[in-house]
Design an enzyme around this catalytic site. Structure first.
Site, PDB file in Angstrom:
ATOM      1  N   HIS A 362     -37.853 -76.003  44.404  1.00  0.00           N
ATOM      2  CA  HIS A 362     -37.235 -76.382  43.115  1.00  0.00           C
ATOM      3  C   HIS A 362     -35.858 -75.584  43.228  1.00  0.00           C
ATOM      4  CE1 HIS A 362     -39.299 -79.635  41.252  1.00  0.00           C
ATOM      5  NE2 HIS A 362     -40.503 -79.072  41.470  1.00  0.00           N
ATOM      6  N   LYS A 554     -30.297 -77.064  27.503  1.00  0.00           N
ATOM      7  CA  LYS A 554     -31.349 -76.788  28.728  1.00  0.00           C
ATOM      8  C   LYS A 554     -31.543 -75.168  28.691  1.00  0.00           C
ATOM      9  CE  LYS A 554     -27.717 -77.842  31.441  1.00  0.00           C
ATOM     10  NZ  LYS A 554     -28.055 -79.083  32.378  1.00  0.00           N
ATOM     11  N   ARG A 555     -32.528 -74.749  29.768  1.00  0.00           N
ATOM     12  CA  ARG A 555     -32.998 -73.489  29.791  1.00  0.00           C
ATOM     13  C   ARG A 555     -31.705 -72.650  30.005  1.00  0.00           C
ATOM     14  NH1 ARG A 555     -34.358 -70.733  34.412  1.00  0.00           N
ATOM     15  NH2 ARG A 555     -34.239 -72.356  35.876  1.00  0.00           N
ATOM     16  N   LYS A 560     -26.476 -71.397  34.946  1.00  0.00           N
ATOM     17  CA  LYS A 560     -26.289 -72.757  34.029  1.00  0.00           C
ATOM     18  C   LYS A 560     -25.203 -72.507  33.258  1.00  0.00           C
ATOM     19  CE  LYS A 560     -31.115 -74.016  34.020  1.00  0.00           C
ATOM     20  NZ  LYS A 560     -31.152 -75.433  34.902  1.00  0.00           N
ATOM     21  N   THR A 661     -32.534 -82.627  35.581  1.00  0.00           N
ATOM     22  CA  THR A 661     -33.004 -83.977  34.929  1.00  0.00           C
ATOM     23  C   THR A 661     -32.234 -84.291  33.514  1.00  0.00           C
ATOM     24  OG1 THR A 661     -34.941 -82.925  34.020  1.00  0.00           O
ATOM     25  CG2 THR A 661     -35.011 -84.045  36.184  1.00  0.00           C
ATOM     26  N   LYS A 665     -31.146 -87.728  31.784  1.00  0.00           N
ATOM     27  CA  LYS A 665     -31.562 -88.256  30.374  1.00  0.00           C
ATOM     28  C   LYS A 665     -30.025 -88.663  29.540  1.00  0.00           C
ATOM     29  CE  LYS A 665     -35.515 -85.221  30.481  1.00  0.00           C
ATOM     30  NZ  LYS A 665     -35.362 -83.753  31.289  1.00  0.00           N
TER      31      LYS A 665
END
Length: 816
Positions: A362, A554-555, A560, A661, A665
């Site tokens: 991942h 998100k995390r 990110k 993901t 969504k």
């Protein structure tokens, strides 16, 4: 006497009267109370048991069908499962949602009021755990026999609160009131060993552990939608041996000493991802990983022997999917059982092991490819290290036979890293011990085979394949966004799209229909009102339902690039103070958790809240810009934010995100994406169309080239007046003092090229504002995003795994 083929089950009717009878009965017999004296918590627990009974009935028939078919079974090993709340899902999957609502109304209660007592299991953190939950849902929906294995964390990751703008971690005691969805199985405890020594017994190696804990299983039911299949996720909790409590110490008044062995044992399943910044934390993490795989592999072997006796059939009957490197110890653990306990020869055991395991990688981040110090590994798991060494030797011999004299290749592919410290490479162990390795998006898989695992791909090219991630439309549209689900079902003539998401393509011709656009916008606005109510109660910040809702949820991780989004907010603040017409009315929503030991991103959270406090109090931008950080992001928060989002921020540095993901969504719920060519963004953009996606930034190749070159972020930042102004505003204390360390990460090495992508990102945001100013254009983009997301269903993902890796056939469960 002859025993019935199926267990005797209580009568489970299908009418409202049956449901009400069962609810009142459970209230009386399970909670020991009556409607006159019951609390809402009592009613919730009784309602949950009433729904659960209907799933138990299906589970019994599923087990009977699987026993008769003796099928190939998928075993999914994951450190995380973000299952979300269970009540609404299980009402939907049993077809009892309307009945329950009517029954509760007759008792003077609303379903929403009772459902608020449902607690989300604290078993996960981010995308890894939510993917696991979506795949289990899709497996059951496809009637594929499967069991998920995980750890039953007492306190989960943590409950995030914000104090003076900073993240503070609180215990997430998710099962404090008991979980009606959980089935403990104390009589199925499994001993798990640690430490000790290895001895020779009758010519065979035997491990004699020094410390033993008990793995106590429980399970949660995983129903399929529109089918009778109910699989399970089996969770393991660490318990101390009954002799661990020292009565002598307790009698002598040494209460702490009396329970220290109990605490030591049960710490293993206390929290998700204990901080590894200390030796204690590192050892606890490795203990946790072995605890999971020891319990799971033992259980898989036990299940195999319920229906089979020939070891030659093991790999034909079982496929074990490793969800990232956390469960990679399952490879040497299965080898240990086969050669030490069942006395198979090495070659037979290795053939079985490699034929059984498959591995999902991942990540592309080197720090996320786990390694463990050999010294720690040897102290904790001495026999497993011997097995790893033996696997490695055979592996290196194969490399030498195929590439003679290539010492450097042997060094790179070895399971043991020699310098600067000897460490066991868990990703290497997972690749060598598996028959299939997959990435989770097209770009990710290509980069795995070209960079991160390139040498392995050269060695075994046929072992690598791609399976792009997907999400459950049942959870993230039907449950999270019932208004949109109702509109879609009305237009498509039913809810068949919930298991065949490709049917959403039929919405595309409606993208220019004025009436449909109006109804689409009305759904989005109502969802924004729901989010606004929650945000107001949770943070005090008012969200304008007519403003652009721009979400980065998100995390938290530097790659990110929450910081890039925040620099855009500061630039907007500057622009709007100078000219209120600069941007459209916008509310920026942040949410996500930072790992407790990840201080750099915890500081970014603190800076976000500092910026929010100033922006939201500034009359110069009132009605034009709002910033809100919603604490304690989880599945339940996502179910509020995702349906309300207009703009989806997917802005990670290209080449760093495996898939994502959240992007799926949000697009499925009509958000338009602004993003880089990273992870599944590429496939998303291909499907929704370039005109319906706001692209910016370097691609993966350009980013890699810039990182290799003479990149000087400080000079580049000073050359851009708006970026320089934003950085100066932060450095100068406009949003509070003391954020120099955050700026250093940008102006110094700038590992994730925030400065390099800043201008391109702002230009894309200007394009966003222009599109939002034309409501018909924006609504068209929104509809086309949702209509184009059929590919991103978890049902398609499971079908790809089934065809490319698992080769597992469905087993239909007959109705009762």
């Amino acid at each position: 006497m002859d025993l019935p083929h199926e267990p005797a089950l209580r009568a489970i009717g299908t009418t409202a009267a049956d449901f009400e009878r069962d609810l009142v009965s459970n209230l009386y017999f399970e909670r020991g109370t009556t409607m006159e004296s019951a609390s809402t918590q009592d009613v919730y627990q009784s309602l949950a048991v009433t729904v659960r009974d209907r799933l138990v009935d299906r589970r019994a028939r599923t087990a009977t069908a699987h026993q008769a078919a003796n099928p190939r079974c998928v075993y999914y090993l994951s450190a995380e499962y973000m299952l979300g709340r269970q009540l609404r899902q299980n009402l939907l999957y049993t077809g009892t949602e309307d009945v329950a609502r009517d029954v509760l109304k007759g008792l003077g209660l609303s379903l929403e009021e009772v459902a608020d007592y449902d607690v989300e299991p604290g078993l996960g953190n981010g995308g890894l755990g939510r993917l696991a939950a979506c795949l289990l849902d899709a497996l059951a929906t496809a009637d594929i026999p499967a069991v998920g294995y995980g750890i039953r964390y007492d306190l989960g990751l943590f409950r995030q609160t914000i104090v003076d703008g900073a993240q503070v971690e609180r215990p997430d005691d998710w099962a404090f009131d008991g979980s009606p969805w959980e089935f403990p199985q104390q009589d199925d405890r499994q001993p798990v060993g640690f430490y000790g020594r290895v001895v020779e017994v009758a010519g065979r190696r035997r491990w004699i552990p020094e410390e033993t804990v008990l793995g106590e299983p429980s399970h949660l039911l995983v129903p399929g939608y529109g089918t009778q299949t109910v699989n399970i996720v089996r969770l393991w909790r660490a318990r101390a041996d009954s002799d661990a409590f020292d009565l002598a110490d307790f009698a002598a008044g040494r209460s702490a000493e009396a329970v220290q062995e109990v605490v030591r044992s049960e710490n293993i399943s206390k929290v998700l991802y204990p901080a590894d910044s200390t030796e204690f934390g590192r050892e606890l993490r490795l203990k946790q990983q072995y605890f999971l795989v020891s319990c799971a592999v033992w259980d898989i072997v036990r299940r195999f022997h319920l229906r089979n006796s020939d070891w030659a059939a093991f790999a034909d009957k079982n496929v074990i999917q490793l969800n990232d490197t956390h469960p990679a110890l399952a490879v040497p653990e299965l080898m240990r059982l086969l050669i030490d306990e069942y006395e198979l020869d090495w070659d037979t055991a290795w053939s079985i092991t490699r034929g059984t395991f498959a591995y999902t990688c991942h990540t592309l981040l080197p720090e996320a490819l786990e390694t463990w110090p050999v010294a720690l590994f040897e102290r904790l798991l001495p026999r497993h290290l011997e097995i790893v060494y033996a696997i490695n030797q055979a592996h290196l011999d194969e490399i030498e036979s195929r590439f003679p004299g290539d010492v450097e290749l042997r060094r790179r592919l070895s399971l043991i890293q020699e310098e600067p410290e000897r460490r066991v490479r868990m990703a290497h162990l997972a690749v060598v011990g598996s028959h299939a390795v997959n990435g989770v998006a097209g770009l990710h898989t290509r980069l795995l085979t070209e960079t991160t695992l390139a040498d392995f791909a050269r060695l075994w090219p046929d072992r690598f394949r791609n399976v792009t991630n997907g999400i459950s439309p049942r959870r993230f549209v039907r449950l999270a966004n019932p208004r949109l689900a109702a509109l879609i079902s009305e237009q498509l003539g039913g809810d068949g799209w919930l298991t065949d998401l490709g049917r959403l393509a039929a919405l595309a011709p409606l993208a220019d229909d004025a009436d449909f656009q109006r109804r689409w916008r009305a759904v989005k606005r109502d969802n924004k009102l729901d989010l606004a109510g929650y945000a107001r109660a949770a943070t005090g910040v008012r969200i304008d339902p007519d403003a652009l809702v721009d979400v980065h949820v998100k995390r938290f991780h530097e790659y990110k690039r929450q910081l890039l989004k925040l620099l855009h907010v500061v630039t907007l603040h500057d622009r709007l103070r100078a000219d209120p017409r600069t941007d459209v009315p916008r509310t920026v929503v942040f949410a996500g958790k930072a790992a407790p030991g990840y201080h750099a991103v915890k500081r970014i959270i603190q800076l976000i809240n500092a910026v929010a406090a100033v922006v939201n109090a500034d009359p110069a931008v009132a009605g034009r810009l709002r910033v809100v950080f919603l604490p304690d992001y989880n599945v339940s928060r996502a179910e509020l934010i995702v349906p309300a989002a207009d703009l989806s921020e997917q802005i990670s540095l290209a080449g760093k995100e495996a898939s994502g993901t959240g992007n799926m969504k949000l697009a499925l719920n009509g958000a338009v994406t602004i993003g880089t060519l990273d992870g599944a963004n590429i496939e998303l953009r291909e499907r929704v169309g370039a005109d319906n996606f706001f692209l910016f930034g370097l691609d993966a190749a350009q980013a890699a080239e810039m990182r290799r070159g003479d990149y000087r972020p400080g000079e580049l930042a000073r050359a851009d007046p708006e970026l320089a102004a934003a950085l100066d505003a932060i450095a100068g204390g406009r949003y509070g003092a003391g954020f120099g360390d955050v700026l250093d990460s940008v102006l110094g090495r700038d590992e994730y090229l925030t400065v390099a992508d800043y201008r391109s990102y702002l230009d894309a945001q200007d394009a966003v504002a222009a599109a939002w100013s034309d409501p018909d254009r924006w609504t068209r983009m929104s509809i086309l995003n949702a209509a184009s997301c059929g590919f991103f269903s978890a049902d398609r993902t499971v079908a790809d795994y089934r065809d490319r890796i698992w080769r597992a056939d469905p087993v239909r469960v007959p109705p009762r």
